[in-house]
Design a protein around this motif. Structure first.
Motif, PDB file in Angstrom:
ATOM      1  N   ASN A 366       6.953 -22.835  32.310  1.00  0.00           N
ATOM      2  CA  ASN A 366       5.604 -23.067  31.802  1.00  0.00           C
ATOM      3  C   ASN A 366       5.700 -23.650  30.397  1.00  0.00           C
ATOM      4  N   THR A 367       5.105 -24.805  30.166  1.00  0.00           N
ATOM      5  CA  THR A 367       5.188 -25.441  28.858  1.00  0.00           C
ATOM      6  C   THR A 367       3.808 -25.848  28.357  1.00  0.00           C
ATOM      7  N   ASP A 368       3.757 -26.119  27.037  1.00  0.00           N
ATOM      8  CA  ASP A 368       2.543 -26.627  26.390  1.00  0.00           C
ATOM      9  C   ASP A 368       2.523 -28.153  26.340  1.00  0.00           C
ATOM     10  N   ARG A 369       3.497 -28.802  26.914  1.00  0.00           N
ATOM     11  CA  ARG A 369       3.536 -30.261  26.863  1.00  0.00           C
ATOM     12  C   ARG A 369       2.304 -30.861  27.535  1.00  0.00           C
ATOM     13  N   ASN A 370       1.719 -31.839  26.878  1.00  0.00           N
ATOM     14  CA  ASN A 370       0.577 -32.552  27.456  1.00  0.00           C
ATOM     15  C   ASN A 370       1.060 -33.708  28.318  1.00  0.00           C
ATOM     16  N   ASP A 371       0.162 -34.250  29.117  1.00  0.00           N
ATOM     17  CA  ASP A 371       0.426 -35.457  29.903  1.00  0.00           C
ATOM     18  C   ASP A 371      -0.306 -36.630  29.285  1.00  0.00           C
ATOM     19  N   TYR A 372       0.422 -37.704  29.007  1.00  0.00           N
ATOM     20  CA  TYR A 372      -0.196 -38.945  28.550  1.00  0.00           C
ATOM     21  C   TYR A 372      -0.432 -39.821  29.779  1.00  0.00           C
ATOM     22  N   MET A 373      -1.664 -39.972  30.162  1.00  0.00           N
ATOM     23  CA  MET A 373      -1.950 -40.771  31.344  1.00  0.00           C
ATOM     24  C   MET A 373      -1.863 -42.273  31.064  1.00  0.00           C
ATOM     25  N   MET A 374      -1.862 -42.625  29.787  1.00  0.00           N
ATOM     26  CA  MET A 374      -1.627 -44.007  29.371  1.00  0.00           C
ATOM     27  C   MET A 374      -1.364 -43.996  27.876  1.00  0.00           C
ATOM     28  N   ARG A 375      -0.391 -44.819  27.461  1.00  0.00           N
ATOM     29  CA  ARG A 375      -0.075 -44.900  26.041  1.00  0.00           C
ATOM     30  C   ARG A 375      -0.502 -46.254  25.470  1.00  0.00           C
ATOM     31  N   TYR A 376      -0.753 -46.253  24.154  1.00  0.00           N
ATOM     32  CA  TYR A 376      -1.159 -47.487  23.488  1.00  0.00           C
ATOM     33  C   TYR A 376      -0.086 -48.566  23.612  1.00  0.00           C
ATOM     34  N   ALA A 377       1.175 -48.166  23.700  1.00  0.00           N
ATOM     35  CA  ALA A 377       2.251 -49.136  23.908  1.00  0.00           C
ATOM     36  C   ALA A 377       2.005 -49.955  25.170  1.00  0.00           C
ATOM     37  N   GLU A 378       1.446 -49.331  26.199  1.00  0.00           N
ATOM     38  CA  GLU A 378       1.185 -50.059  27.437  1.00  0.00           C
ATOM     39  C   GLU A 378       0.091 -51.100  27.245  1.00  0.00           C
ATOM     40  N   VAL A 379      -0.904 -50.796  26.443  1.00  0.00           N
ATOM     41  CA  VAL A 379      -1.956 -51.776  26.174  1.00  0.00           C
ATOM     42  C   VAL A 379      -1.364 -53.030  25.534  1.00  0.00           C
ATOM     43  N   LEU A 380      -0.472 -52.835  24.559  1.00  0.00           N
ATOM     44  CA  LEU A 380       0.154 -53.981  23.904  1.00  0.00           C
ATOM     45  C   LEU A 380       0.948 -54.821  24.905  1.00  0.00           C
ATOM     46  N   LEU A 381       1.684 -54.155  25.775  1.00  0.00           N
ATOM     47  CA  LEU A 381       2.503 -54.893  26.732  1.00  0.00           C
ATOM     48  C   LEU A 381       1.669 -55.511  27.849  1.00  0.00           C
ATOM     49  N   ILE A 382       0.575 -54.868  28.230  1.00  0.00           N
ATOM     50  CA  ILE A 382      -0.337 -55.497  29.198  1.00  0.00           C
ATOM     51  C   ILE A 382      -0.894 -56.782  28.606  1.00  0.00           C
ATOM     52  N   TYR A 383      -1.313 -56.715  27.344  1.00  0.00           N
ATOM     53  CA  TYR A 383      -1.870 -57.913  26.710  1.00  0.00           C
ATOM     54  C   TYR A 383      -0.851 -59.040  26.697  1.00  0.00           C
ATOM     55  N   ALA A 384       0.374 -58.748  26.270  1.00  0.00           N
ATOM     56  CA  ALA A 384       1.393 -59.791  26.170  1.00  0.00           C
ATOM     57  C   ALA A 384       1.718 -60.385  27.541  1.00  0.00           C
ATOM     58  N   GLU A 385       1.901 -59.525  28.537  1.00  0.00           N
ATOM     59  CA  GLU A 385       2.249 -60.032  29.870  1.00  0.00           C
ATOM     60  C   GLU A 385       1.096 -60.794  30.501  1.00  0.00           C
ATOM     61  N   ALA A 386      -0.105 -60.234  30.417  1.00  0.00           N
ATOM     62  CA  ALA A 386      -1.253 -60.869  31.059  1.00  0.00           C
ATOM     63  C   ALA A 386      -1.568 -62.211  30.417  1.00  0.00           C
ATOM     64  N   GLN A 387      -1.480 -62.295  29.106  1.00  0.00           N
ATOM     65  CA  GLN A 387      -1.680 -63.584  28.429  1.00  0.00           C
ATOM     66  C   GLN A 387      -0.682 -64.613  28.947  1.00  0.00           C
ATOM     67  N   ALA A 388       0.558 -64.186  29.076  1.00  0.00           N
ATOM     68  CA  ALA A 388       1.594 -65.112  29.532  1.00  0.00           C
ATOM     69  C   ALA A 388       1.362 -65.541  30.976  1.00  0.00           C
ATOM     70  N   ARG A 389       1.055 -64.594  31.850  1.00  0.00           N
ATOM     71  CA  ARG A 389       0.870 -64.933  33.265  1.00  0.00           C
ATOM     72  C   ARG A 389      -0.419 -65.717  33.484  1.00  0.00           C
ATOM     73  N   ALA A 390      -1.345 -65.629  32.532  1.00  0.00           N
ATOM     74  CA  ALA A 390      -2.566 -66.441  32.604  1.00  0.00           C
ATOM     75  C   ALA A 390      -2.343 -67.822  31.991  1.00  0.00           C
ATOM     76  N   GLY A 391      -1.123 -68.078  31.537  1.00  0.00           N
ATOM     77  CA  GLY A 391      -0.806 -69.378  30.933  1.00  0.00           C
ATOM     78  C   GLY A 391      -1.357 -69.539  29.539  1.00  0.00           C
ATOM     79  N   ALA A 392      -1.530 -68.421  28.819  1.00  0.00           N
ATOM     80  CA  ALA A 392      -2.154 -68.488  27.495  1.00  0.00           C
ATOM     81  C   ALA A 392      -1.349 -67.715  26.449  1.00  0.00           C
ATOM     82  N   ALA A 393      -0.025 -67.742  26.554  1.00  0.00           N
ATOM     83  CA  ALA A 393       0.805 -67.050  25.574  1.00  0.00           C
ATOM     84  C   ALA A 393       0.481 -67.547  24.168  1.00  0.00           C
TER      85      ALA A 393
END
Length: 506
Positions: A366-393
């Protein structure tokens, strides 16, 4: 005015001052609720006051916490090439996902399905019962309704990432013969729920701990960004959604301060109990052993019996070998262990699961550790990847990637550094690789492999390990792939018991 959560309710909900208590605006009623939100008792018929609406929403969190405290909630994550489980023990259901041979009789799938739809039904009840409610404080009412939409969308999203096409239960009354919806229809409903949440939720909850334990407007926008990234990939492959993923992620980035979001500088601190509430988490499921609701996915469950563990979640050898050396790797794995000589099962151990040395006791699961269902790091990487795959790096996209790279090297993430920064090459593929290392052991890798149809490419390499014991004995991954790595096996089958109850789910 009495605190409307009595001691019994505080203990069962397990959040004390961390969430509900301390959110002064949300508990402005003078009523004293005696109901236990842990069993999610909802008022019969339409709500007549704020207290009833609050109780309904509080019950949603309680159900989510009770479900998410177990590794079962993340069962699909064992399909990735980063995570494996014990070769024997009582981990057969996890091994099915690990070996890509998931049976319709898988008990973890069945449990997840049942629990997720229980939360969906409770959210439907909240939304239906509040339809005619008009509270004096419209901001409070909107925020509570926004939370119900967010949690329902989150539940549908979590389930569709496991099973693909699913039935969309949207009515307060049980629909026992509902057929599966198409993948597009499922995504459209999730989009609708997250957009409703985005419209109703506040920018930031005052008096609530860091990490959005109650989601705010930015949380909903961030999950929309993740949804659009999936939508652009397999199975729908609507590449117009890359631009939407990028714009949603950029909105979160541009308004990060108002939502309380930011990268933390010390990567390892994310996996400590003491820093379980932090700015990097965009939606946190919070736990408290003292208040009766613990997290049971960490600590002992990530250790082999050599370390007094319950051998549930291990790191795969090939992935560990391939990960670049440096600060991030040291904060991802317990590199202080001579894991090659474990007699129970010779696999690396995730620091992300067991914590740094001395942080989580080996005497209790039994622990007090929380669950991060999404981290801000993922937002940054989604932006970078999506911009690139949309042809707008652009420069912002490269900078988003470089912030993650700098922190991984132990450098200040906001300061350009020529030793690690990139500004040329295939940005989309560079981000895909960065995600591989950044989110190792966080049950996210499988979804990346699915959306870009990389399952066979990744899993066919997992057995090519180099590591040996100190005596020179060659090691091998314990759970060999026995199922198909083709598109036909990307999504887990609907549990057989659900099909027997409703043949329309075939």
């Amino acid at each position: 005015m009495k605190n409307i959560l009595n001691n019994k309710s505080r203990s069962r909900f397990g959040i004390s001052t961390l969430l509900v208590v301390g959110s002064a605006w949300i508990f402005s009623s003078c009523l004293d609720l005696q109901e236990d939100p842990g069993v999610a008792r909802l008022a019969p018929g339409s709500y007549s006051n704020q207290a009833e609406l609050e109780l309904g929403v509080t019950g949603l969190y309680s159900q989510l916490e009770t479900m998410a405290q177990w590794s079962t909630f993340q069962v699909a994550g064992w399909g990735g090439d980063d995570i494996t489980t014990h070769r024997a023990s009582n981990k057969a259901d996890f091994r099915e996902y690990d070996q890509r041979a998931v049976s319709p009789l898988n008990a973890r799938s069945a449990s997840n399905w049942r629990d997720i739809y229980a939360v969906v039904r409770a959210a439907n009840s909240v939304l239906a019962n509040s339809a005619e409610l008009e509270l004096p404080n419209k901001d409070v009412q909107d925020a509570l309704i926004g939370e119900a939409y967010f949690i329902r969308g989150f539940m549908f999203y979590h389930l569709t990432r496991i099973h693909g096409e699913i039935p969309l239960h949207l009515d307060i009354n049980p629909q026992v013969d509902l057929s599966k919806s198409s993948q597009v229809e499922v995504y459209q409903q999730i989009e609708k729920d997250f957009k409703q949440a985005e419209a109703f939720l506040p920018n930031l909850y005052a008096g609530v701990s860091k990490g959005a334990p109650r989601p705010n407007k930015g949380s909903a926008t961030a999950f929309l960004a993740r949804l659009y990234l999936d939508w652009a990939g397999y199975p729908v492959k609507d590449q117009s959604k890359y631009a939407l993923a990028a714009s949603s992620a950029k909105s979160v980035m541009d308004n990060a301060n108002s939502h309380g979001f930011a990268l933390v500088q010390d990567f390892e601190s994310l996996w400590t109990v003491g820093n379980r509430f932090n700015d990097e988490s965009l939606f946190t499921v919070a736990y408290s052993v003292a208040n009766g609701l613990s997290n049971r996915k960490y600590g002992k469950l990530g250790h082999p019996s050599d370390k007094l563990g319950w051998q549930e979640t291990f790191a795969e050898i090939k992935y560990f070998e391939d990960m670049p050396e440096g600060v991030r790797k040291e904060a991802t794995y317990r590199t202080d262990y001579n894991w090659e000589d474990f007699t129970d099962q010779a696999n690396p151990v995730f620091l992300k699961i067991v914590g740094p040395e001395g942080d989580i006791s080996l005497d209790d699961f039994n622990t007090d550790r929380n669950d991060y269902m999404m981290r801000y790091a993922e937002v940054l990487l989604i932006y970078a990847e999506a911009q690139a795959r949309a042809g707008a790096a652009n420069d912002d996209a490269w900078e988003a990637l470089n912030k993650i790279r700098r922190r991984a090297a132990g450098l200040p993430f906001g300061t350009p550094d020529a030793s690690v920064d990139l500004n040329s090459g295939d940005l989309a593929e560079l981000v895909f690789t960065e995600r591989k290392w950044e989110f190792a052991g966080e049950w996210l890798r499988w979804n990346d492999l699915v959306r870009l149809e990389r399952v066979e490419e990744a899993l066919s390499q997992r057995g090519n390990v180099k590591s040996k014991t100190s005596a020179g004995v060659q090691l091998a991954e314990p759970n060999a792939i026995i199922g198909s790595l083709g598109l036909d096996n990307y999504f887990a089958p609907i549990p057989q018991n659900e099909i027997e109850l409703n043949p329309n789910l075939k």
